[in-house]
Design a protein around this motif. Structure first.
Motif, PDB file in Angstrom:
ATOM      1  N   HIS A 121       0.838  -1.200   0.000  1.00  0.00           N
ATOM      2  CA  HIS A 121       0.000   0.000   0.000  1.00  0.00           C
ATOM      3  C   HIS A 121       0.875   1.253   0.000  1.00  0.00           C
ATOM      4  CE1 HIS A 121      -3.870   2.011   0.504  1.00  0.00           C
ATOM      5  NE2 HIS A 121      -3.292   2.819   1.382  1.00  0.00           N
ATOM      6  N   GLY A 122       1.786   1.323  -0.962  1.00  0.00           N
ATOM      7  CA  GLY A 122       2.621   2.503  -1.105  1.00  0.00           C
ATOM      8  C   GLY A 122       4.024   2.368  -0.564  1.00  0.00           C
ATOM      9  N   GLY A 123       4.274   1.322   0.241  1.00  0.00           N
ATOM     10  CA  GLY A 123       5.595   1.160   0.841  1.00  0.00           C
ATOM     11  C   GLY A 123       6.708   1.003  -0.186  1.00  0.00           C
ATOM     12  N   LEU A 124       6.426   0.279  -1.257  1.00  0.00           N
ATOM     13  CA  LEU A 124       7.445   0.064  -2.291  1.00  0.00           C
ATOM     14  C   LEU A 124       7.849   1.359  -2.972  1.00  0.00           C
ATOM     15  CD1 LEU A 124       6.193  -3.202  -4.046  1.00  0.00           C
ATOM     16  CD2 LEU A 124       8.213  -2.931  -2.600  1.00  0.00           C
ATOM     17  N   MET A 125       6.907   2.285  -3.110  1.00  0.00           N
ATOM     18  CA  MET A 125       7.176   3.534  -3.826  1.00  0.00           C
ATOM     19  C   MET A 125       7.800   4.607  -2.934  1.00  0.00           C
ATOM     20  SD  MET A 125       6.404   2.896  -6.877  1.00  0.00           S
ATOM     21  CE  MET A 125       6.616   4.559  -7.499  1.00  0.00           C
ATOM     22  N   LEU A 126       7.815   4.371  -1.611  1.00  0.00           N
ATOM     23  CA  LEU A 126       8.322   5.398  -0.702  1.00  0.00           C
ATOM     24  C   LEU A 126       9.775   5.814  -0.981  1.00  0.00           C
ATOM     25  CD1 LEU A 126       6.995   4.851   2.926  1.00  0.00           C
ATOM     26  CD2 LEU A 126       7.069   6.992   1.633  1.00  0.00           C
ATOM     27  N   PRO A 127      10.727   4.846  -1.168  1.00  0.00           N
ATOM     28  CA  PRO A 127      12.104   5.279  -1.449  1.00  0.00           C
ATOM     29  C   PRO A 127      12.203   6.164  -2.687  1.00  0.00           C
ATOM     30  CG  PRO A 127      12.056   2.959  -0.848  1.00  0.00           C
ATOM     31  CD  PRO A 127      10.633   3.380  -1.025  1.00  0.00           C
ATOM     32  N   SER A 128      11.475   5.802  -3.733  1.00  0.00           N
ATOM     33  CA  SER A 128      11.496   6.606  -4.960  1.00  0.00           C
ATOM     34  C   SER A 128      10.910   7.991  -4.708  1.00  0.00           C
ATOM     35  CB  SER A 128      10.714   5.895  -6.064  1.00  0.00           C
ATOM     36  OG  SER A 128      10.715   6.653  -7.247  1.00  0.00           O
ATOM     37  N   LEU A 129       9.843   8.058  -3.915  1.00  0.00           N
ATOM     38  CA  LEU A 129       9.230   9.345  -3.590  1.00  0.00           C
ATOM     39  C   LEU A 129      10.213  10.233  -2.818  1.00  0.00           C
ATOM     40  CD1 LEU A 129       6.786  11.260  -3.361  1.00  0.00           C
ATOM     41  CD2 LEU A 129       6.150  10.035  -1.266  1.00  0.00           C
ATOM     42  N   ARG A 166      18.115  15.077   5.902  1.00  0.00           N
ATOM     43  CA  ARG A 166      18.295  13.640   6.083  1.00  0.00           C
ATOM     44  C   ARG A 166      17.014  12.937   5.662  1.00  0.00           C
ATOM     45  NH1 ARG A 166      15.637  11.716  10.505  1.00  0.00           N
ATOM     46  NH2 ARG A 166      14.826  13.266  11.954  1.00  0.00           N
ATOM     47  N   PHE A 167      17.146  11.688   5.278  1.00  0.00           N
ATOM     48  CA  PHE A 167      15.978  10.902   4.916  1.00  0.00           C
ATOM     49  C   PHE A 167      15.393  10.228   6.157  1.00  0.00           C
ATOM     50  CE2 PHE A 167      17.923  10.326   0.532  1.00  0.00           C
ATOM     51  CZ  PHE A 167      16.992  11.130  -0.091  1.00  0.00           C
ATOM     52  N   GLY A 169      20.875   6.285  -0.349  1.00  0.00           N
ATOM     53  CA  GLY A 169      20.993   6.926   0.954  1.00  0.00           C
ATOM     54  C   GLY A 169      19.807   6.701   1.862  1.00  0.00           C
ATOM     55  N   ILE A 170      18.912   5.781   1.510  1.00  0.00           N
ATOM     56  CA  ILE A 170      17.677   5.556   2.273  1.00  0.00           C
ATOM     57  C   ILE A 170      17.755   4.208   2.966  1.00  0.00           C
ATOM     58  CG2 ILE A 170      15.160   5.409   2.130  1.00  0.00           C
ATOM     59  CD1 ILE A 170      15.463   6.956  -0.593  1.00  0.00           C
ATOM     60  N   ASN A 171      17.655   4.196   4.295  1.00  0.00           N
ATOM     61  CA  ASN A 171      17.690   2.948   5.055  1.00  0.00           C
ATOM     62  C   ASN A 171      16.291   2.351   5.141  1.00  0.00           C
ATOM     63  OD1 ASN A 171      20.350   3.566   5.447  1.00  0.00           O
ATOM     64  ND2 ASN A 171      20.344   3.171   7.640  1.00  0.00           N
ATOM     65  N   VAL A 172      16.194   1.081   4.769  1.00  0.00           N
ATOM     66  CA  VAL A 172      14.913   0.381   4.778  1.00  0.00           C
ATOM     67  C   VAL A 172      15.049  -0.893   5.597  1.00  0.00           C
ATOM     68  CG1 VAL A 172      13.111  -0.715   3.385  1.00  0.00           C
ATOM     69  CG2 VAL A 172      14.336   1.276   2.492  1.00  0.00           C
ATOM     70  N   GLY A 173      14.093  -1.127   6.477  1.00  0.00           N
ATOM     71  CA  GLY A 173      14.046  -2.364   7.247  1.00  0.00           C
ATOM     72  C   GLY A 173      12.746  -3.093   6.972  1.00  0.00           C
ATOM     73  N   MET A 174      12.685  -4.370   7.373  1.00  0.00           N
ATOM     74  CA  MET A 174      11.488  -5.182   7.167  1.00  0.00           C
ATOM     75  C   MET A 174      11.138  -5.929   8.440  1.00  0.00           C
ATOM     76  SD  MET A 174      11.176  -7.231   3.597  1.00  0.00           S
ATOM     77  CE  MET A 174      12.922  -7.614   3.517  1.00  0.00           C
ATOM     78  N   SER A 207      23.748   5.550   9.076  1.00  0.00           N
ATOM     79  CA  SER A 207      23.211   6.390   8.011  1.00  0.00           C
ATOM     80  C   SER A 207      24.139   6.341   6.809  1.00  0.00           C
ATOM     81  CB  SER A 207      23.066   7.839   8.480  1.00  0.00           C
ATOM     82  OG  SER A 207      22.142   7.913   9.543  1.00  0.00           O
ATOM     83  N   ASN A 208      23.555   6.432   5.634  1.00  0.00           N
ATOM     84  CA  ASN A 208      24.323   6.410   4.391  1.00  0.00           C
ATOM     85  C   ASN A 208      24.408   7.825   3.846  1.00  0.00           C
ATOM     86  OD1 ASN A 208      25.638   5.588   2.113  1.00  0.00           O
ATOM     87  ND2 ASN A 208      23.870   4.666   1.133  1.00  0.00           N
ATOM     88  N   ASN A 209      25.636   8.373   3.754  1.00  0.00           N
ATOM     89  CA  ASN A 209      25.823   9.736   3.247  1.00  0.00           C
ATOM     90  C   ASN A 209      25.680   9.734   1.737  1.00  0.00           C
ATOM     91  OD1 ASN A 209      26.512  12.315   2.608  1.00  0.00           O
ATOM     92  ND2 ASN A 209      28.499  12.295   3.631  1.00  0.00           N
ATOM     93  N   ARG A 210      24.472  10.037   1.280  1.00  0.00           N
ATOM     94  CA  ARG A 210      24.183   9.917  -0.155  1.00  0.00           C
ATOM     95  C   ARG A 210      24.892  10.957  -0.991  1.00  0.00           C
ATOM     96  NH1 ARG A 210      20.307  12.533   2.564  1.00  0.00           N
ATOM     97  NH2 ARG A 210      19.224  14.323   1.652  1.00  0.00           N
ATOM     98  N   HIS A 211      25.305  12.063  -0.388  1.00  0.00           N
ATOM     99  CA  HIS A 211      25.915  13.144  -1.161  1.00  0.00           C
ATOM    100  C   HIS A 211      27.434  13.025  -1.236  1.00  0.00           C
ATOM    101  CE1 HIS A 211      22.112  15.100  -1.502  1.00  0.00           C
ATOM    102  NE2 HIS A 211      21.993  15.287  -0.209  1.00  0.00           N
TER     103      HIS A 211
END
Length: 433
Positions: A70-78, A90-91, A141-146, A167-171
């Motif tokens: 219900h939208g979780g998959l699209m969250l990193p892209s958003l 920060r994300f 740079g986005i941390n995702v857990g399950m 944290s992952n420094n994406r820049h």
């Protein structure tokens, strides 16, 4: 004295949580009970992905707990899209849940997939597919857990591990230097050779750990900016149309290297990167052959690696140019194999002597069964097509033996040796011969 339980409650109590849940009352009730059980007080809930940006703009969110289906998959892209429009300090971290609720958390860095049951699913999707998606998010740079499991203990462990993941420094790797080199700087460097040098990345037999070749790498130390990475220099060279000037500089240095090796009775092939545009230059193969002949060197010692940094405008011309190089005795390698579909398309249409497995697969092989499968399939394909195969980007010692077990005979990367200055390379190969 505070108990472990009270410390945990206190830590979670301060979290600012946004939940993205379906309209299902059962799912919303379960998630509410989990958050209440671990004493999270600051909770906002939305039922649609389109409502997330407005809440992120209103204030900081530490964690978004989202239903996978219900939208979780699209969250990193958003989040990535929002950050591109207006950079975020920060994300927020993302915790995926499923219906029915799953069983555990896979934090970054992810454990080996072989340890997870292949049939396990979260929100209707296989865990392996979700892990692959989570790895892509981590690179951005986005941390995702399950979470998978319906109890408080599983949810608590999942959330805690997500918060503890670094944290992952994406820049860090993509930001340009404050004082970037100008186009005039690039032109001057290539026309004069000032502050340019060639280093050599050794290639090893993975079984014997002997150096059996090398790749030439250009390095530019700008007097004001410092070391300019290839990711900055090469696009500028292409934009200015100076690819032939760049190739000529490296080619000359490589021939010098081969002459030094010859004087030491060492015969090792050196690879030289070339774009499709460079390879298709009229007369390139003839000119290279004449230079090697004048130097008294065999053309098989100069390997041409076709890079994928520019699109192929004329496949017929590229095929003719590659075959002309091979006819003159120069080995031709396909660099970054597996990067997109273009390299597979080129391999199917044109003749090569070697393929180089893209380093992204090698870096992921410890945590991704799919990456291991791609490497094994590439090795098998190379064997069927009578091609040599080289693995790039070997950064961990444990991957060396794993690649050898998968049938990959040759590799390069920091776990074997970092790029060497010429003198160090000469000493290294002389000592081992």
């Amino acid at each position: 004295m505070k108990t472990i339980s009270s410390l945990m409650r206190s830590e979670f109590h301060s979290l600012r949580v946004l939940t993205l849940t379906p309209d299902s009352e059962e799912g919303a009730r379960w998630l509410g009970s989990m958050l209440n059980a671990i004493d999270i007080a600051n909770v906002k809930n939305v039922r649609a992905l389109s409502m997330v940006p407005a809440l992120l703009r209103e204030g900081d969110i530490d964690v978004i707990v989202a239903d996978v289906a219900h939208g979780g998959l699209m969250l990193p892209s958003l989040l990535k899209t929002l950050d591109a429009a207006t950079p975020m300090p920060r994300f927020p971290r993302i915790l995926w849940v499923g219906q029915p609720p799953p069983v555990n958390l896979l934090p970054a860095p992810w454990p080996a997939l072989a340890e997870q049951p292949a049939v396990r699913r979260v929100g209707g999707l296989p865990v392996t597919a979700l892990l692959a998606h989570a790895r892509l998010a981590h690179r951005a740079g986005i941390n995702v857990g399950m979470v998978y499991g319906g109890g408080k203990a599983a949810f608590t462990e999942a959330l805690r591990d997500l918060l503890l993941a670094p944290s992952n420094n994406r820049h860090a790797s993509c930001s340009a230097p404050a004082d970037a080199p100008t186009e005039v700087d690039v032109i001057e460097a290539l026309t004069t050779g000032k502050n340019l040098r060639v280093m050599l990345q050794p290639q090893f037999d993975l079984r014997t750990r002997r150096i059996i070749g090398a790749e030439a790498l250009l390095r530019w130390r700008h007097p004001g900016v410092g070391e300019v990475p290839p990711s900055v220099l090469i696009p500028m060279v292409d934009r200015l149309g100076l690819h032939l000037l760049l190739f000529s500089y490296i080619e000359t240095r490589v021939i010098d290297v081969l002459l030094v090796l010859k004087s030491r009775q060492v015969a090792l092939p050196i690879a030289l990167n070339a774009s499709a545009e460079t390879v298709c230059t009229p007369g390139l193969a003839q000119r290279l052959a004449e230079k090697m002949q004048r130097a008294g060197l065999s053309p098989h010692l100069l390997k041409i690696e076709l890079t994928g940094d520019l699109p192929v405008a004329d496949e017929l011309l590229l095929s003719a140019s590659l075959n002309t190089l091979r006819a003159k005795g120069f080995p031709v390698s396909l660099d970054d194999f597996g990067q997109g579909t273009s390299t597979l398309n080129l391999l199917a249409k044109m003749s090569f002597d070697e393929v180089k497995i893209d380093g992204a697969f090698v870096r992921d092989m410890k945590t991704s069964a799919s990456a291991q499968a791609v490497i094994a399939a590439t090795v098998s394909l190379a064997r069927l097509m009578n091609l040599k195969v080289v693995a790039e980007g070997i950064e961990e010692a444990s991957c060396i033996e794993a690649l050898a077990c998968l049938g990959c005979p040759t590799g390069q990367g920091y776990a074997l040796a970092r790029p060497m200055e010429l003198r160090d390379f000469f000493d290294s190969v002389s000592n081992k011969e």
